[in-house]
Design an enzyme around this catalytic site. Structure first.
Site, PDB file in Angstrom:
ATOM      1  N   GLU A 118      -5.516   4.359 -10.200  1.00 23.06           N
ATOM      2  CA  GLU A 118      -6.748   4.597  -9.436  1.00 23.06           C
ATOM      3  C   GLU A 118      -6.798   6.093  -9.109  1.00 23.06           C
ATOM      4  O   GLU A 118      -6.625   6.531  -7.971  1.00 23.06           O
ATOM      5  CB  GLU A 118      -6.747   3.755  -8.145  1.00 23.06           C
ATOM      6  N   ASP A 121     -14.725  -5.466  -3.925  1.00 19.67           N
ATOM      7  CA  ASP A 121     -13.682  -4.679  -3.256  1.00 19.67           C
ATOM      8  C   ASP A 121     -14.042  -4.491  -1.780  1.00 19.67           C
ATOM      9  O   ASP A 121     -14.663  -5.355  -1.183  1.00 19.67           O
ATOM     10  CB  ASP A 121     -13.437  -3.348  -3.998  1.00 19.67           C
ATOM     11  N   GLN A 159       0.816  -1.227   0.000  1.00 20.41           N
ATOM     12  CA  GLN A 159       0.000   0.000   0.000  1.00 20.41           C
ATOM     13  C   GLN A 159       0.849   1.276   0.000  1.00 20.41           C
ATOM     14  O   GLN A 159       0.500   2.264  -0.613  1.00 20.41           O
ATOM     15  CB  GLN A 159      -0.951  -0.008   1.211  1.00 20.41           C
TER      16      GLN A 159
HETATM   17 ZN   LIG Z   1      -9.243  -2.471  -3.276  1.00 19.48          ZN
END
Ligand SMILES: [Zn+2]
Length: 415
Positions: free
Chosen positions: A212, A308, A151
């Site tokens: 994203e 998700d 992340q």
């Molecule tokens: Zn995700």
């Protein structure tokens, strides 16, 4: 005589109702003729189909939404900040407890294959340890893939490079990267090169969190496709989100989509979170949030829809029902025609089978495991607008989950 018979099943896109005979957990017969079983389930014309495939969720962050973790701006950056604090105090038992609860939620709605990204930006790799353990423990019930997901980046957070390798050595199924979150474009490219080199060395799949963002200058999808082709990893790479593709000029988008097709990438769209998180900074008219799933499909590219996040700082809603995500995609992508609904159906079923390496055993055919789900609806359109829980979830010929259908009773006559 069969051990079990499923009677009057409506299989998707089949004209006649079918009866299915099961022996030793395997589909032994599929017929319009009557079959006799020791145990029989009459579906009365209701839908019977292969289980859903959830191509993108997070089981470490799951079920952490609440007042103290509220993401008030709704943006990715605030979500990452909240998660950064939460992950300092993760405990294995807590991760397992929340993950198991979320897995059950997904399974009750018919998901039996789950690909979960696990944040490895943690020196102790607590969540990874918990989820690899859970993967083994739950293997008889659900097919869980664990993706090593950095992340905080692979270049911006250099310690994550070692952790990515460690995660793969410990048994992660695939590696990830988040190129658009690295400090610079160059670092983003380097992060992709690193992730692919680890995947190649350890024989793993790749699943990139890609573009994203609503920034049309975020152009990592072409890099993912290009490295895939160079490394000859066609068919083994997925890219989630790809939101920036929406903002590219049509000419550039066409070039990227051709490259994506050549690289045989799977594009995973997450319409629930994408529609709420994206376009926050757009002036009106605001973007619809999701990538170009209609155009990607028309191009012959493999597209999946995923649920998700389930109740996290990234997305505070979701109950494990992947049909909510499909429903959202139908609206945002303008895919309401019957042929388009068929495409949407495949985006939550068979399109994920390749990525899961289950193509050979996925579906309802003689000789395959009797693993399927039934819903209290008659067709795909009803399934999308009613979004019910499964009536039955069958795993290898056994009923794993049963939900009584909802009943509404009027006690007075209105007219
Ligand atoms: Zn995700």
């Amino acid at each position: 005589m069969f051990e079990k018979v499923i009677k009057n099943a409506q299989l998707p896109f089949q004209k006649d109702l079918l009866n299915i005979g099961i022996i030793d957990g395997v589909i032994a017969s599929i017929s319009t003729e009557q079959l006799i079983g020791k145990e029989e389930f009459d579906l009365d014309g209701n839908l019977l189909m292969p289980p859903f495939i959830e191509m993108h969720t997070h089981l470490d962050t799951v079920l952490t939404a609440g007042e103290s973790t509220s993401n008030n701006s709704g943006t990715l950056s605030e979500a990452i900040e909240i998660w950064l604090k939460l992950k300092q105090s993760l405990r294995e038992d807590d991760v397992k407890k929340r993950a198991t609860a979320a897995i059950k939620m997904l399974m009750e709605y018919g998901v039996l294959h789950i690909r979960a990204a696990v944040d490895i930006s943690d020196p102790n790799l607590t969540a990874l340890t918990a989820l690899l353990d859970l993967k083994k423990q739950l293997q008889p019930f659900v097919d869980l893939q664990v993706i090593a997901f950095p992340q905080d980046g692979l270049i911006s957070c250099s310690a994550n490079r070692e952790r990515l390798i460690e995660a793969v050595k410990r048994g992660a199924d695939a590696v990830s990267a988040v190129p658009h979150l690295e400090y610079t474009r160059e670092d983003g490219v380097k992060s992709l090169e690193f992730a692919f080199s680890v995947a190649k060395e350890y024989g793993k799949d790749v699943h990139i969190f890609c573009d994203e963002t609503d920034d049309e200058h975020s152009r990592f999808l072409e890099v993912v496709a290009s490295i895939t082709i160079k490394e000859q990893m066609e068919g083994r790479v997925a890219a989630s989100h790809a939101n920036a593709l929406l903002y590219y000029s049509d000419a550039y988008a066409q070039k990227v989509m051709s490259l994506v097709k050549k690289a045989k990438l799977t594009i995973v769209c997450c319409p629930l979170i994408n529609s709420t998180m994206q376009a926050r900074m757009d002036a009106h008219p605001k973007g619809r949030g999701i990538t170009r799933i209609k155009e990607l499909t028309e191009e012959g590219i493999n597209v999946c829809i995923a649920h998700d996040d389930i109740q996290t700082p990234f997305y505070p809603f979701g109950n494990g029902n992947i049909l909510q995500a499909a429903h959202m995609a139908i609206h945002l992508a303008h895919m309401t025609g019957s042929e388009e609904l068929t495409h949407i159906y495949h985006m939550i079923t068979s399109n994920g089978a390749d990525a899961f390496s289950i193509k050979e055993t996925y579906g309802i055919k003689i000789g395959l495991p009797a693993t399927f789900v039934s819903f209290p609806v008659k067709n795909i359109r009803d399934l999308f607008f009613r979004q019910p829980k499964c009536r039955y979830v069958f795993k290898n010929g056994e009923v794993l989950i049963e939900t009584e259908p909802e009943k509404t009773k009027w006690t007075q006559s209105m007219i």
